[in-house]
Design a protein around this motif. Structure first.
Motif, PDB file in Angstrom:
ATOM      1  N   GLU A 227      33.004  19.594  43.796  1.00 54.74           N
ATOM      2  CA  GLU A 227      33.273  18.496  42.877  1.00 54.74           C
ATOM      3  C   GLU A 227      34.312  18.884  41.816  1.00 54.74           C
ATOM      4  OE1 GLU A 227      28.930  16.200  42.718  1.00 54.74           O
ATOM      5  OE2 GLU A 227      29.513  17.636  41.171  1.00 54.74           O
ATOM      6  N   ASN A 249      35.741  13.853  42.111  1.00 48.40           N
ATOM      7  CA  ASN A 249      36.437  13.895  43.399  1.00 48.40           C
ATOM      8  C   ASN A 249      36.026  15.126  44.178  1.00 48.40           C
ATOM      9  OD1 ASN A 249      38.122  11.514  43.159  1.00 48.40           O
ATOM     10  ND2 ASN A 249      39.302  12.625  41.603  1.00 48.40           N
ATOM     11  N   THR A 250      35.921  14.954  45.491  1.00 51.30           N
ATOM     12  CA  THR A 250      35.630  16.061  46.395  1.00 51.30           C
ATOM     13  C   THR A 250      36.619  16.004  47.559  1.00 51.30           C
ATOM     14  OG1 THR A 250      34.090  14.859  47.841  1.00 51.30           O
ATOM     15  CG2 THR A 250      33.179  15.806  45.802  1.00 51.30           C
ATOM     16  N   GLY A 253      36.299  12.672  49.220  1.00 45.37           N
ATOM     17  CA  GLY A 253      36.651  11.467  48.487  1.00 45.37           C
ATOM     18  C   GLY A 253      35.977  11.410  47.133  1.00 45.37           C
ATOM     19  N   GLY A 254      35.908  10.211  46.557  1.00 46.73           N
ATOM     20  CA  GLY A 254      35.354  10.048  45.218  1.00 46.73           C
ATOM     21  C   GLY A 254      33.864   9.762  45.225  1.00 46.73           C
ATOM     22  N   ASN A 275      39.028   7.878  49.328  1.00 47.77           N
ATOM     23  CA  ASN A 275      40.198   8.325  48.576  1.00 47.77           C
ATOM     24  C   ASN A 275      39.797   8.848  47.200  1.00 47.77           C
ATOM     25  OD1 ASN A 275      41.941   7.442  50.684  1.00 47.77           O
ATOM     26  ND2 ASN A 275      41.819   5.350  49.879  1.00 47.77           N
ATOM     27  N   SER A 276      40.666   9.615  46.590  1.00 50.11           N
ATOM     28  CA  SER A 276      40.375  10.216  45.288  1.00 50.11           C
ATOM     29  C   SER A 276      40.449   9.180  44.171  1.00 50.11           C
ATOM     30  CB  SER A 276      41.352  11.356  44.998  1.00 50.11           C
ATOM     31  OG  SER A 276      41.180  12.408  45.917  1.00 50.11           O
ATOM     32  N   ILE A 277      39.593   9.360  43.160  1.00 44.69           N
ATOM     33  CA  ILE A 277      39.545   8.473  42.007  1.00 44.69           C
ATOM     34  C   ILE A 277      40.571   8.933  40.974  1.00 44.69           C
ATOM     35  CG2 ILE A 277      38.103   7.645  40.106  1.00 44.69           C
ATOM     36  CD1 ILE A 277      35.668   8.046  41.948  1.00 44.69           C
ATOM     37  N   SER A 278      41.412   8.002  40.525  1.00 46.11           N
ATOM     38  CA  SER A 278      42.410   8.327  39.498  1.00 46.11           C
ATOM     39  C   SER A 278      42.116   7.639  38.171  1.00 46.11           C
ATOM     40  CB  SER A 278      43.813   7.929  39.969  1.00 46.11           C
ATOM     41  OG  SER A 278      43.881   6.530  40.235  1.00 46.11           O
ATOM     42  N   THR A 293      42.213   4.166  42.599  1.00 45.31           N
ATOM     43  CA  THR A 293      42.438   5.314  43.470  1.00 45.31           C
ATOM     44  C   THR A 293      43.890   5.780  43.439  1.00 45.31           C
ATOM     45  OG1 THR A 293      43.031   4.084  45.478  1.00 45.31           O
ATOM     46  CG2 THR A 293      40.676   4.351  44.986  1.00 45.31           C
TER      47      THR A 293
END
Length: 390
Positions: A227, A249-250, A253-254, A275-278, A293
């Motif tokens: 994480e 994020n891992t 994904g998020g 997808n990754s969290i922005s 994302t």
């Protein structure tokens, strides 16, 4: 959706009462010269945006913008109602005071306080001098601040720096409550509890919980496995209990992690998005979570079950930089490096339930008829039933 010509880094809703008189007094800056005084304030709200091209020679200005939000037409104003150019200083982060007029912007080497009048009616040269009286001296020449937050009452200001220093002040006196030079390797997010008792700072592999009045850390919230914490927000759950949400994020994904604010133990970790969290935020009523994302998608989730209520695929051309709910939780504004701001109206839960419930019953009714017909002909073919003609 509207395009404002500069990469947008931050967004927030502002109290309409702070700018309403200025907008109404200057019809050239209002798209609606016949604004109805009796119309609800929620239908003619405003947001403030900040962004720009930085200190390079890109030709993209660094600006603070005030834009109209019209909930009657679900649209943003095509042109800003107020625009202030900041020279070579990029307003990378900002925070709006919850009760009084004005906002604070984090620039490269300082933080500055701006009144709404400064933005709505800038000086003739449309520039804000670096040494103006709005510079907050306690946050001058201390490096880039990556996170700013007021407590709910607006009486305490927290600032988290790129070098990992966490500073907490009384507002507006700026008396120091905390100055921790090694709070994190870098402070990325800050959030105050609903009662203002606790401050959570996020940076790198952990979150730290600070008791504001005692000026001391009371807990450390560590990551698990791969994480990487991205953002944190306090809110109230459906039972009225305070909870802490952490977006992480891992490699997969998020996810959204929920923490108990009494024991400071994990309650739940829910994978949300491949997808990754922005960007991440929580609605003022605590019922919704918003996720942006890296791919430009925007998701709105139920905070209790963490189920997706709405999704806007490719809401932006690039990563979502900030998300902000309206004060009445009726809509969400998302912004991005693509210079666009998008207004998403929250779908009413009852309407969605009614639609899905009605659709479900129609499907069940059709299936029942089909099964009945199939069963009838099957039994008839087997000679179990027959039709007698009289």
């Amino acid at each position: 959706m509207q395009t404002y010509g500069v990469p947008i880094y931050a967004a927030d809703w502002i109290p309409e009462v702070d700018v309403r008189s200025k907008i109404l007094m200057d019809p050239e800056k209002s798209e609606e010269n016949d604004v109805d005084e009796s119309s609800s304030s929620s239908s003619r709200s405003c947001i403030v945006l900040s962004g720009g091209g930085g200190e390079g020679r890109s030709g993209i200005p660094n600006v603070i913008l005030i834009c109209r939000v019209d909930l009657d037409t679900n649209s943003l104003s095509e042109q800003p109602l107020g625009r202030l150019v900041l020279g070579t200083d990029l307003p990378y982060r900002m925070v709006v005071h919850p009760r009084e007029g004005g906002l604070i912007c984090a620039l490269q080497n300082s933080c500055r306080l701006f009144g709404w009048d400064n933005i709505m009616s800038p000086r003739e040269d449309n520039q804000a001098g670096e040494e103006s009286e709005e510079v907050i001296q306690e946050l001058k020449d201390v490096g880039q601040q990556l996170a700013l937050a007021f407590n709910p009452e607006g009486s305490v200001l927290a600032a988290g720096a790129e070098d990992g220093t966490l500073r907490v002040f009384e507002w507006p006196s700026m008396n120091s409550l905390l100055n921790e030079s090694q709070a994190h390797s870098s402070v990325k997010s800050l959030t105050f509890s609903e009662n203002g008792k606790f401050l959570v700072s996020l940076g790198g592999p952990l979150c730290r919980v600070w008791e504001v009045n005692a000026s001391t850390a009371v807990a450390s919230l560590s990551k698990e496995k791969d994480e990487m914490f991205a953002s944190c927000r306090f809110s109230l759950d459906s039972a009225g209990n305070e909870v802490l949400y952490v977006a992480a994020n891992t490699e997969r994904g998020g996810s959204i992690i929920t923490w108990d604010t009494k024991s400071w133990k994990r309650k739940e970790s829910k994978p949300i998005e491949k997808n990754s969290i922005s960007a991440f935020n929580v609605s003022p009523d605590g019922k919704l979570l918003a996720i942006g994302t890296l791919e430009g998608d925007v998701l709105i989730l139920d905070s209790t079950r963490k189920q997706t209520n709405q999704i806007v695929k490719k809401a932006h051309l690039g990563l979502v930089t900030a998300l902000t709910f309206s004060p009445d939780s009726r809509c969400l504004v998302s912004v991005s490096f693509d210079s666009r701001a998008r207004l998403t109206v929250i779908e009413k839960k009852n309407e969605k339930r009614a639609y899905y419930a009605g659709t479900r019953w129609w499907i069940l009714a059709i299936l029942f008829v089909i099964l009945y017909v199939v069963a009838y002909y099957f039994l008839k073919a087997k000679g179990i039933i027959s039709i007698s003609l009289s």
